[in-house]
Motif scaffolding. Structure first.
Motif, PDB file in Angstrom:
ATOM      1  N   TYR A 120       0.830  -1.204   0.000  1.00 46.85           N
ATOM      2  CA  TYR A 120       0.000   0.000   0.000  1.00 46.85           C
ATOM      3  C   TYR A 120       0.864   1.253   0.000  1.00 46.85           C
ATOM      4  O   TYR A 120       0.641   2.186  -0.782  1.00 46.85           O
ATOM      5  CB  TYR A 120      -0.918  -0.064   1.230  1.00 46.85           C
ATOM      6  N   GLY A 121       1.881   1.284   0.881  1.00 47.52           N
ATOM      7  CA  GLY A 121       2.727   2.465   0.980  1.00 47.52           C
ATOM      8  C   GLY A 121       3.521   2.714  -0.288  1.00 47.52           C
ATOM      9  O   GLY A 121       3.620   3.855  -0.764  1.00 47.52           O
ATOM     10  N   VAL A 122       4.092   1.651  -0.856  1.00 47.13           N
ATOM     11  CA  VAL A 122       4.891   1.802  -2.070  1.00 47.13           C
ATOM     12  C   VAL A 122       4.023   2.267  -3.235  1.00 47.13           C
ATOM     13  O   VAL A 122       4.405   3.165  -4.004  1.00 47.13           O
ATOM     14  CB  VAL A 122       5.585   0.467  -2.421  1.00 47.13           C
ATOM     15  N   THR A 123       2.843   1.684  -3.380  1.00 41.25           N
ATOM     16  CA  THR A 123       1.956   2.028  -4.493  1.00 41.25           C
ATOM     17  C   THR A 123       1.483   3.468  -4.399  1.00 41.25           C
ATOM     18  O   THR A 123       1.569   4.241  -5.372  1.00 41.25           O
ATOM     19  CB  THR A 123       0.744   1.085  -4.516  1.00 41.25           C
ATOM     20  N   LEU A 124       0.971   3.864  -3.227  1.00 43.67           N
ATOM     21  CA  LEU A 124       0.464   5.226  -3.091  1.00 43.67           C
ATOM     22  C   LEU A 124       1.577   6.255  -3.158  1.00 43.67           C
ATOM     23  O   LEU A 124       1.365   7.389  -3.609  1.00 43.67           O
ATOM     24  CB  LEU A 124      -0.322   5.385  -1.789  1.00 43.67           C
ATOM     25  N   GLY A 125       2.793   5.861  -2.735  1.00 46.01           N
ATOM     26  CA  GLY A 125       3.912   6.782  -2.849  1.00 46.01           C
ATOM     27  C   GLY A 125       4.238   7.148  -4.285  1.00 46.01           C
ATOM     28  O   GLY A 125       4.774   8.228  -4.562  1.00 46.01           O
TER      29      GLY A 125
END
Length: 213
Positions: A120-125
């Motif tokens: 989630y963090g990598v994608t939204l970043g």
């Protein structure tokens, strides 16, 4: 030799069944995480963290309290890290006493949480830099709440835990309502209904655990 009442055999098959169920309930209480460590830390984290978001980044970019922009996110991450640590401690104490399928379910479920939020963090970043600030904050918040709700639903299904499954439904519903309400309002809804819902859910689960129901 004189036998005490505790040494005497059950008086009837019904009494035997009652004793078996009592022992099963007692064992389940010892081998399941304390719901206070599962629900309450997350409830406090969401209530405090998202309340700060609402006060600093309110609807239509209104600032209710002129906090530093970095403060709400920092406080939220610190509280979430603390909640995750407490939850891990509670789970380790409970599932560390068992082996086999139950232990593996707990371990794999924890891995699912970790990998889910890393993804989630990598994608939204990679995405949120191309959005306006208010929509980027909404996407971060809604994504986190949505993922949490789905993982609670999965946990409830794995362990047939009605409270956990119902909490997952509740978090999913309030997240949808918050997204439709828009930036600012989403933070308020999650803080009060989400954080408050976790605190209430913890109380209910704790009382039911104590009563053996």
């Amino acid at each position: 030799m004189i036998l005490d009442d505790d040494d005497l055999p059950p008086a009837s098959p019904a009494e035997t069944l009652r004793l078996i169920r009592q022992q099963q309930a007692e064992t389940a209480r010892h081998l399941s995480p304390d719901p206070r460590l599962v629900y309450w830390p997350w409830g406090v984290a969401w209530l405090v963290g998202f309340s700060l978001f609402f006060l600093r980044f309110g609807p239509d970019d209104r600032v209710f309290v002129n906090l530093p922009e970095w403060l709400p996110l920092t406080v939220l991450f610190v509280l979430l890290a603390a909640a995750g640590t407490l939850g891990a401690i509670g789970g380790a104490r409970a599932y560390g006493q068992v082996t086999g399928d139950s232990s593996r379910r707990g371990q794999w479920y924890g891995i699912a949480w970790m990998l889910g939020f890393v993804t989630y963090g990598v994608t939204l970043g990679r995405v949120t830099d191309h959005l306006p600030d208010d929509l980027a904050r909404l996407l971060w918040a809604a994504g986190a709440v949505g993922l949490t709700g789905v993982l609670h639903l999965a946990g409830g299904a794995i362990w047939l835990d009605r409270n956990l499954f119902r909490l997952g439904i509740w978090l999913t519903l309030i997240n949808i309502v918050g997204v439709y309400a828009g930036p600012g309002w989403h933070a308020l809804i999650v803080a009060v209904a989400g954080g408050g819902g976790m605190l209430v859910g913890g109380v209910i689960a704790w009382l039911r655990r104590g009563s053996g129901s």
